[in-house]
Design a protein around this motif. Structure first.
Motif, PDB file in Angstrom:
ATOM      1  N   ALA A 133       7.207  -0.795   2.308  1.00  0.00           N
ATOM      2  CA  ALA A 133       7.136   0.136   1.349  1.00  0.00           C
ATOM      3  C   ALA A 133       6.765   1.397   1.002  1.00  0.00           C
ATOM      4  O   ALA A 133       7.098   1.817   0.375  1.00  0.00           O
ATOM      5  N   ASN A 134       6.966   1.612   2.704  1.00  0.00           N
ATOM      6  CA  ASN A 134       5.842   3.171   2.390  1.00  0.00           C
ATOM      7  C   ASN A 134       7.092   3.863   3.736  1.00  0.00           C
ATOM      8  O   ASN A 134       6.340   4.746   3.935  1.00  0.00           O
ATOM      9  N   SER A 135       7.854   3.739   3.178  1.00  0.00           N
ATOM     10  CA  SER A 135       8.701   4.264   4.800  1.00  0.00           C
ATOM     11  C   SER A 135      10.322   4.548   3.934  1.00  0.00           C
ATOM     12  O   SER A 135      10.632   4.451   3.019  1.00  0.00           O
ATOM     13  N   LEU A 162       3.726  -3.309   3.972  1.00  0.00           N
ATOM     14  CA  LEU A 162       2.752  -2.369   3.635  1.00  0.00           C
ATOM     15  C   LEU A 162       3.510  -1.279   4.597  1.00  0.00           C
ATOM     16  O   LEU A 162       4.077   0.467   4.071  1.00  0.00           O
ATOM     17  N   VAL A 203       3.253   0.406  -2.796  1.00  0.00           N
ATOM     18  CA  VAL A 203       3.070   2.065  -2.335  1.00  0.00           C
ATOM     19  C   VAL A 203       1.845   2.318  -2.489  1.00  0.00           C
ATOM     20  O   VAL A 203       0.755   1.987  -3.490  1.00  0.00           O
ATOM     21  N   LEU A 204       2.058   2.795  -1.175  1.00  0.00           N
ATOM     22  CA  LEU A 204       0.220   4.298  -0.642  1.00  0.00           C
ATOM     23  C   LEU A 204       0.558   5.549  -0.532  1.00  0.00           C
ATOM     24  O   LEU A 204      -0.563   5.841  -0.209  1.00  0.00           O
ATOM     25  N   ASN A 205       1.383   5.717  -1.294  1.00  0.00           N
ATOM     26  CA  ASN A 205       1.026   7.178  -1.262  1.00  0.00           C
ATOM     27  C   ASN A 205       0.165   7.810  -1.916  1.00  0.00           C
ATOM     28  O   ASN A 205      -0.686   7.084  -2.886  1.00  0.00           O
ATOM     29  N   ALA A 219      -0.149   7.258  -5.737  1.00  0.00           N
ATOM     30  CA  ALA A 219      -0.588   5.513  -6.579  1.00  0.00           C
ATOM     31  C   ALA A 219      -1.494   5.217  -6.101  1.00  0.00           C
ATOM     32  O   ALA A 219      -2.191   3.958  -6.816  1.00  0.00           O
ATOM     33  N   GLY A 239       4.662  -5.511  -0.358  1.00  0.00           N
ATOM     34  CA  GLY A 239       5.106  -4.652  -0.526  1.00  0.00           C
ATOM     35  C   GLY A 239       4.864  -3.447  -1.168  1.00  0.00           C
ATOM     36  O   GLY A 239       5.589  -3.450  -1.789  1.00  0.00           O
ATOM     37  N   THR A 254      -2.614  -3.912  -5.271  1.00  0.00           N
ATOM     38  CA  THR A 254      -3.087  -3.446  -4.256  1.00  0.00           C
ATOM     39  C   THR A 254      -4.750  -3.966  -4.014  1.00  0.00           C
ATOM     40  O   THR A 254      -5.906  -3.935  -2.991  1.00  0.00           O
ATOM     41  N   ALA A 280      12.335   1.642   2.113  1.00  0.00           N
ATOM     42  CA  ALA A 280      11.867   1.310   0.801  1.00  0.00           C
ATOM     43  C   ALA A 280      12.469   0.908  -0.153  1.00  0.00           C
ATOM     44  O   ALA A 280      12.353  -0.238  -0.726  1.00  0.00           O
TER      45      ALA A 280
END
Length: 405
Positions: free
Chosen positions: A45-47, A42, A288-290, A293, A286, A375, A50
């Motif tokens: 994938a959110n850095s 996680l 995306v948690l922006n 998303a 992995g 998710t 990614a």
């Protein structure tokens, strides 16, 4: 300063791998490594990494035209076969010499597992009804992650009866058996010739076990051949691990210290817990948690159906199944267990994770929808672990009554 002898250094160096393997056999270790791998996935994938992470997991490796899979598929199709092999060995042991041997004693967790399969599927289907992915999502929340759930139980339920762990283990194995059957039935389109080859290989394995043939030189090639045949047959190749586990002899002969199944499980458990499952989790978790998303997730009924199925469906299904088995006289609570303990374990069974992520990858081919459903798996598993762990941590062991004078 005293000089350290080479002999002592050598012993210390040799001791490190042994200690590492011993650490990987601790029940909580597999679950902790699983969580660490998922958290790393996680984070990456959110850095800014990614793009690199996505490129790596989609890198093809293999012999051109034979077995060329990307790293994510190697983890899901090959590495998880070791996890399922350990599950198959555990299942064989429980069926032959363990809790599932006594049908009456096993009925409570087995019927609870059946409730924990049916109710989550129905709840997920009801929540997602009318959406495009409704017919694909219902198998996702039916599985319980053995390593994850047992790790939370070991951390949060210290002091509670050991029969609670046996209940959860038996339930999770029966639960996994149902999930394995679903994978075989829903996501396999067998090709006759490779499937026949697979059956013959497993028959040869059974024969070699019956003849008491030993030697990794023959079993390792047979296992790889079984995996390859099942892959070519169009059946999810991880099921080769289950078949091999069930085909392995579990009762020791007179004078034999350990059976082949016990030796294999003892040898493979560290690799399964320390490599296979964490690598799979790293390449599969992995998402995306922006903001965009999370907004899409909050409004996607298919993804929310997974959360409801894991958290509510497992809690309701396992509890109702256990109560029904008890009331109908088909099973009974083990000594020292209370219904509050069962309720905590029922919630904890919502830790779907490994098998749920695998089913998600099999059921959803659209990357966007797959990410949303993953998710949901992560959210439902985390919620179940936190709430179930809290319930069990607040339980107190029943005081032992002093015998009458």
């Amino acid at each position: 300063m005293p000089q350290i002898s080479r002999h002592r250094v050598g012993r210390a160096v040799k001791k490190v791998p042994a200690e590492a393997i011993r650490f990987l056999r601790i029940e909580t270790t597999g679950g902790i490594l699983l969580l660490i791998a998922a958290a790393l996935a996680l984070i990456v994938a959110n850095s800014p990494l990614a793009g690199f992470y996505d490129d790596v997991r989609h890198t093809d490796i293999g012999i051109d035209g034979v077995f060329t899979l990307n790293l994510q598929h190697w983890a899901a199709d090959f590495l998880l076969a070791f996890f399922f092999l350990v599950v198959g060995l555990e299942l064989k042991r429980e069926l032959v010499v363990g809790e599932l041997r006594d049908l009456k004693q096993a009925m409570l967790p087995v019927i609870a597992a059946a409730g924990g399969i049916i109710v989550p599927a129905l709840i997920a289907l009801a929540v997602a009804w009318g959406e495009a992915g409704a017919t694909a999502v219902w198998p996702v929340p039916v599985a319980t992650d053995i390593a994850f759930a047992l790790a939370v139980l070991a951390i949060c339920a210290r002091g509670l009866p050991s029969s609670l762990r046996i209940f959860l283990l038996t339930l999770a194995i029966a639960d996994d058996l149902g999930a394995i059957a679903m994978i075989a039935a829903l996501y396999s389109r067998p090709e006759p010739l490779p499937l026949t080859a697979f059956v013959l290989i497993i028959a040869a394995w059974v024969l070699l076990q019956a003849k008491r043939v030993r030697g990794l030189w023959i079993y390792i090639p047979l296992g790889l051949a079984a995996w390859a045949a099942l892959y070519e047959a169009g059946v999810h190749a991880t099921l080769a691990g289950v078949a091999i586990g069930l085909a392995t002899r579990v009762k020791p002969d007179p004078g034999e210290h350990e059976s082949p199944a016990t030796r294999a499980e003892h040898a493979l458990q560290p690799f399964s817990a320390g490599v296979a499952v964490p690598v799979f989790a790293f390449f599969s978790a992995g998402v995306v948690l922006n903001g965009a998303a999370l907004s899409a997730f909050a409004s996607d009924r298919v993804a929310l159906a997974v959360v409801a199925g894991l958290f509510l469906g497992k809690a309701i299904g396992v509890s109702v199944g256990a109560i029904a088995a008890h009331r109908l006289g088909w099973g009974r609570l083990a000594p020292g267990l209370r219904w509050g303990d069962i309720a905590g374990v029922a919630v904890l069974c919502g830790c779907g994770f490994t098998v749920s992520l695998l089913i998600t990858e099999l059921a959803f081919t659209d990357p966007v929808q797959q990410g949303l459903v993953k998710t949901g798996v992560l959210a439902g598993s985390a919620l179940s672990a936190i709430v179930g762990g809290t319930i069990l941590a607040r339980r107190r062991p029943r005081p032992v009554e002093e015998p009458a004078a």
